[in-house]
Scaffold this motif. Structure first.
Motif, short mmCIF file in Angstrom:
data_model
loop_
_atom_site.label_atom_id
_atom_site.label_comp_id
_atom_site.label_asym_id
_atom_site.label_seq_id
_atom_site.Cartn_x
_atom_site.Cartn_y
_atom_site.Cartn_z
N ASN A 1 46.97 -15.90 2.47
CA ASN A 1 45.42 -16.77 2.30
C ASN A 1 44.51 -16.05 3.62
OD1 ASN A 1 46.19 -18.40 0.27
ND2 ASN A 1 47.41 -19.41 1.88
N TYR A 2 44.83 -15.08 4.19
CA TYR A 2 43.95 -14.32 5.23
C TYR A 2 42.86 -13.75 4.74
CZ TYR A 2 46.46 -15.78 9.44
OH TYR A 2 46.91 -16.40 10.68
N THR A 3 41.57 -14.14 5.01
CA THR A 3 40.36 -13.11 4.76
C THR A 3 40.09 -12.56 6.41
OG1 THR A 3 39.00 -14.98 5.24
CG2 THR A 3 39.64 -14.64 3.08
N GLU A 4 38.86 -12.29 6.28
CA GLU A 4 38.37 -11.71 7.52
C GLU A 4 38.30 -12.52 8.70
OE1 GLU A 4 36.84 -10.65 4.82
OE2 GLU A 4 36.58 -8.61 4.82
N GLY A 5 37.89 -13.93 8.25
CA GLY A 5 37.79 -14.95 9.12
C GLY A 5 38.95 -15.43 9.83
N GLU A 6 40.02 -15.62 9.19
CA GLU A 6 41.50 -15.85 9.65
C GLU A 6 41.82 -15.05 10.57
OE1 GLU A 6 40.84 -16.14 6.38
OE2 GLU A 6 40.67 -18.40 6.24
N THR A 7 41.44 -13.65 9.99
CA THR A 7 42.08 -12.39 10.90
C THR A 7 41.08 -12.41 12.46
OG1 THR A 7 42.36 -11.13 8.85
CG2 THR A 7 42.10 -9.89 11.08
N HIS A 8 39.92 -12.64 12.35
CA HIS A 8 39.38 -12.48 13.84
C HIS A 8 39.73 -13.53 14.61
CE1 HIS A 8 35.59 -14.40 11.88
NE2 HIS A 8 35.87 -15.04 12.97
N THR A 9 39.93 -14.97 13.79
CA THR A 9 40.26 -16.01 14.67
C THR A 9 41.39 -15.90 15.56
OG1 THR A 9 38.96 -17.52 13.18
CG2 THR A 9 40.63 -18.40 14.68
N GLN A 10 42.50 -15.37 14.85
CA GLN A 10 43.65 -15.22 15.52
C GLN A 10 43.73 -14.24 16.61
OE1 GLN A 10 46.07 -17.33 15.18
NE2 GLN A 10 46.12 -18.13 13.12
N PHE A 11 42.90 -13.12 16.35
CA PHE A 11 42.93 -12.07 17.31
C PHE A 11 41.96 -12.45 18.63
CE2 PHE A 11 41.43 -7.97 19.47
CZ PHE A 11 42.80 -7.53 19.28
N THR A 12 40.87 -12.93 18.32
CA THR A 12 39.99 -13.52 19.35
C THR A 12 40.36 -14.66 20.15
OG1 THR A 12 38.35 -14.73 17.99
CG2 THR A 12 37.93 -12.35 18.03
N GLU A 13 41.19 -15.08 19.41
CA GLU A 13 41.91 -16.34 20.34
C GLU A 13 43.07 -15.94 21.12
OE1 GLU A 13 42.62 -19.67 17.87
OE2 GLU A 13 40.44 -20.16 17.87
N GLY A 14 43.48 -14.41 21.03
CA GLY A 14 44.62 -14.11 21.79
C GLY A 14 46.04 -14.15 21.09
N LYS A 15 45.88 -14.50 19.69
CA LYS A 15 47.14 -14.92 19.21
C LYS A 15 47.91 -13.65 18.47
CE LYS A 15 46.90 -19.17 20.33
NZ LYS A 15 47.97 -19.97 21.17
N ALA A 16 47.06 -12.70 18.34
CA ALA A 16 47.75 -11.50 17.58
C ALA A 16 47.62 -10.30 18.28
CB ALA A 16 47.07 -11.19 16.29
N VAL A 17 48.75 -9.34 18.48
CA VAL A 17 48.65 -8.10 19.16
C VAL A 17 47.82 -7.01 18.38
CG1 VAL A 17 49.96 -6.21 19.99
CG2 VAL A 17 51.18 -8.59 19.86
N PHE A 18 47.97 -7.11 17.09
CA PHE A 18 47.20 -6.02 16.28
C PHE A 18 46.54 -6.70 15.23
CE2 PHE A 18 50.85 -3.54 17.77
CZ PHE A 18 50.16 -2.58 18.52
N ALA A 19 45.09 -6.53 14.70
CA ALA A 19 44.72 -6.91 13.58
C ALA A 19 43.72 -5.72 13.12
CB ALA A 19 43.48 -7.91 14.10
N ARG A 20 43.58 -5.81 11.77
CA ARG A 20 42.75 -4.88 11.11
C ARG A 20 41.55 -5.70 10.55
NH1 ARG A 20 39.29 -4.68 6.61
NH2 ARG A 20 39.11 -2.67 5.63
N ASN A 21 40.38 -5.07 10.94
CA ASN A 21 39.28 -5.73 10.63
C ASN A 21 37.95 -4.85 10.86
OD1 ASN A 21 37.48 -8.03 9.61
ND2 ASN A 21 38.37 -9.29 11.32
N TRP A 22 36.72 -5.29 10.59
CA TRP A 22 35.57 -4.57 10.48
C TRP A 22 34.95 -4.69 11.95
CZ3 TRP A 22 34.99 -1.96 5.72
CH2 TRP A 22 35.41 -2.68 4.72
N PRO A 23 33.85 -3.61 12.34
CA PRO A 23 33.49 -3.56 13.48
C PRO A 23 32.56 -4.83 13.99
CG PRO A 23 32.75 -1.66 12.25
CD PRO A 23 33.61 -2.37 11.50
N TYR A 24 32.30 -5.72 13.03
CA TYR A 24 31.59 -6.75 13.61
C TYR A 24 32.59 -7.79 14.36
CZ TYR A 24 34.46 -10.17 10.83
OH TYR A 24 35.63 -11.15 10.37
N GLN A 25 33.68 -7.55 14.41
CA GLN A 25 34.43 -8.52 15.22
C GLN A 25 34.42 -8.14 16.56
OE1 GLN A 25 39.04 -9.07 14.09
NE2 GLN A 25 39.42 -8.03 16.00
N TYR A 26 34.11 -7.07 17.02
CA TYR A 26 33.90 -6.60 18.32
C TYR A 26 32.90 -7.33 19.01
CZ TYR A 26 33.71 -3.86 22.70
OH TYR A 26 33.61 -3.49 23.95
N GLY A 27 31.72 -7.58 18.05
CA GLY A 27 30.56 -8.54 18.73
C GLY A 27 31.10 -10.00 18.91
#
Length: 426
Positions: free
Chosen positions: A262-288
Motif C-alpha cells: 500500500n506504499y506510495t511516495e508519501g508513506e515512503t518519505h514519511t518512514q524515512f524522514t522520521e528515521g524509521k527506515a535505513v534505505f528508501a527509494r524516492n524522488w529528489p523532492y524528498q530531500y527538500g
C-alpha cells in the motif's frame, strides 16, 4: 532699317521671356500636366508594406510557481527580432492538461506551436502523428542526442525517431542513512556498482540501528509509482523475470513493512524522514522535506546514491506541433530552452534539474541545486531508465501495475505474470 531690326529683336526677346515663365508641359485630356498626373498616380499607388510585426509562437506549458518559465521566455524574446513567444499557461493538473492538448491536437489545430509534455505522453503524441520528428533538425543544427539525459531522450524516442528534447528532468534515487551505513559501503552505493541483492544484504544488516524499524521502503501500491519501480527492478524491462523475483523477495523480507503493497511516495518519505527506515527509494523532492524544519532527520544524516539498475526518469519534455504554421520559430525557441542558456535559467531561477548534461557541472547551477553537489546524485544522472514508450501508455502502465501487484500479493504466479507483462509491452 536698323531701328526696325532692333524693335523686332526686342519683341522676340520679350516673347521668349513670356514663354519661359509659363508651363510648357503638354496638357492631358483632363487638363492637367503629365507631371501632375504622375504625382497623382504615385500618390494613389498602394505602397509596399514592410511588416515589422514579430511572428507569434504559442508555448503550451503548465503553470510554474517559480519565475523560471517566464524568465526563459523573456530571455528568448529579448534576443529575437523575428519571433515572440506567448505562454499559454495550463493547470498543474497533468491529466487535465493532457486532455486539453489531445482535444486540440486531434482536431489538427495549430493552436499551440511548442508543447510541454509529461515524459509518458511522448509515445502517445508521436504515435498519433501530433508532433514532429526532430532528427533532421537536430542533425542540421549539430545537436547530439548523447548530450542529453539518456532516460529523457529514450522517453521521447518512438519507433527509432526522436520527437522531443528534455524541458527538465526528474529521477528515482536511493536515499540512505549516512549515520548508519559504513563509509566503505556508502562509497559502494554512491558508485552505483552494486546489485539489489547487495542492497538487500545491507538492509538486513543495518535494520534496527539508529532507531530504524525497516531496512528498505519503496512504492508497491497498484498505481503509477509501481510501474516506475518495476521499470527499475527489471532494468527497463530487459530482464522481467529476475526483476519480479527480486521484488517478491523484497516484499516478503523481514525488514520490509507488512503493508508495503500500500506504499506510495508519501508513506515512503514519511518512514524515512522520521528515521524509521535505513534505505528508501524516492524522488529528489524528498530531500527538500529532509531540509525542512519539521523533519526529524537532518541532511547530515542523509546520503544519496543511484539505484542498482538506474532510476526511472520523470519530468517534462518539449516537442513541436506538426501543424504549426511558425515551424521555424517554434524550433528556434525549442533549441533555446533546451540549450545551455535556457537550461541554466530553468535550473538557477526554478531549481529544475537540467536535461542538458553540460549544464549539470556549471558552478552557478550547482550552487542553486544542492543535490547536484552530491557525487551520488551526479552518478545517478548517468544511469536513468525510461518507462515503456507506447501510443497507449495508460493502458500499458495499468496492465503492468495490475499484473505485478497480483504477483507480489500472491494471487498469481511468476510465469503468468512475466507473460502478461511481455504481452503488455508489445
Amino acid at each position: 532699317m536698323k531701328k526696325l531690326l532692333s524693335i523686332t529683336l526686342i519683341v522676340l526677346l520679350l516673347a521668349s521671356l513670356f514663354v519661359g515663365c509659363t508651363n510648357d508641359e503638354p496638357k492631358t485630356d483632363e487638363g492637367t500636366t503629365q507631371n501632375e498626373t504622375n504625382k497623382e498616380e504615385t500618390k494613389d499607388e498602394p505602397k509596399e508594406e514592410v511588416s515589422t510585426e514579430k511572428q507569434v509562437i504559442k508555448f503550451a506549458a503548465q503553470a510554474d510557481s517559480t519565475p523560471a518559465t517566464q524568465a526563459v521566455i523573456d530571455a528568448f524574446n529579448s534576443s529575437q527580432e523575428e519571433f515572440v513567444v506567448e505562454w499559454v499557461e495550463f493547470t498543474n493538473d497533468s491529466a487535465q492538461m493532457h486532455d486539453q492538448l489531445i482535444t486540440s491536437l486531434s482536431s489538427g489545430s495549430d493552436e499551440y506551436d511548442v508543447l510541454s509534455m509529461d515524459v509518458v505522453w511522448a509515445g502517445e503524441f508521436a504515435g498519433a502523428g501530433y508532433i514532429e520528428p526532430l532528427d533532421v533538425k537536430m542533425s542540421e543544427a549539430g545537436i547530439n542526442a548523447a548530450d542529453y539525459n539518456a532516460g529523457s531522450m529514450t522517453a521521447g524516442n518512438y519507433k527509432g525517431k526522436q520527437y522531443t528534447l528534455p524541458f527538465f528532468s526528474d529521477l528515482g534515487l536511493l536515499y540512505y542513512r549516512s549515520d548508519i551505513v559504513s563509509a566503505e559501503e556508502a562509497a559502494v552505493l554512491e558508485s552505483g556498482d552494486y546489485t539489489y541483492a547487495d542492497l538487500a544484504a545491507m538492509a538486513e544488516k543495518y535494520v534496527g540501528e539508529g532507531g530504524t524499524d525497516f531496512g528498505f521502503v519503496y512504492q508497491s501500491k497498484q498505481y503509477e509509482g509501481l510501474t516506475c519501480n518495476v521499470t527499475e527492478f527489471t532494468k527497463g524491462y530487459t530482464d522481467i523475470e529476475a526483476g519480479l523475483e527480486t521484488m517478491k523477495t523484497f516484499t516478503e523480507a523481514s525488514w520490509t513493512p507488512e503493508d508495503i503493497l500500500n506504499y506510495t511516495e508519501g508513506e515512503t518519505h514519511t518512514q524515512f524522514t522520521e528515521g524509521k527506515a535505513v534505505f528508501a527509494r524516492n524522488w529528489p523532492y524528498q530531500y527538500g522535506i529532509i531540509k525542512g524544519e519539521e523533519s526529524p532527520l537532518t541532511p547530515e544524516q542523509t546520503g544519496v546514491a543511484p539505484l542498482p539498475n538506474g532510476g526511472t526518469v520523470g519530468g517534462w519534455l518539449l516537442g513541436l506541433n506538426k501543424n504549426s504554421d511558425v515551424a521555424e520559430g517554434a524550433w528556434t525557441f525549442l533549441q533555446f530552452v533546451t540549450g545551455t542558456e535556457g537550461q541554466k535559467i530553468m535550473a538557477t531561477q526554478g531549481g529544475y534539474l537540467p536535461g542538458y548534461n553540460v549544464v549539470l557541472s556549471d558552478e552557478e547551477v550547482k550552487a542553486n541545486n544542492e543535490m547536484l553537489q552530491f557525487d551520488g546524485f551526479q552518478k545517478a544522472l548517468t544511469s536513468t531508465l525510461s518507462r515503456p514508450v507506447s501510443p497507449e501508455y495508460s493502458k500499458t502502465s495499468d496492465e503492468v501495475q495490475v499484473n505485478t501487484h497480483k504477483y507480489l500479493s500472491g494471487s498469481s504466479d511468476l510465469e503468468s505474470t512475466v507473460a502478461a507483462l511481455e504481452n503488455s509491452l508489445k
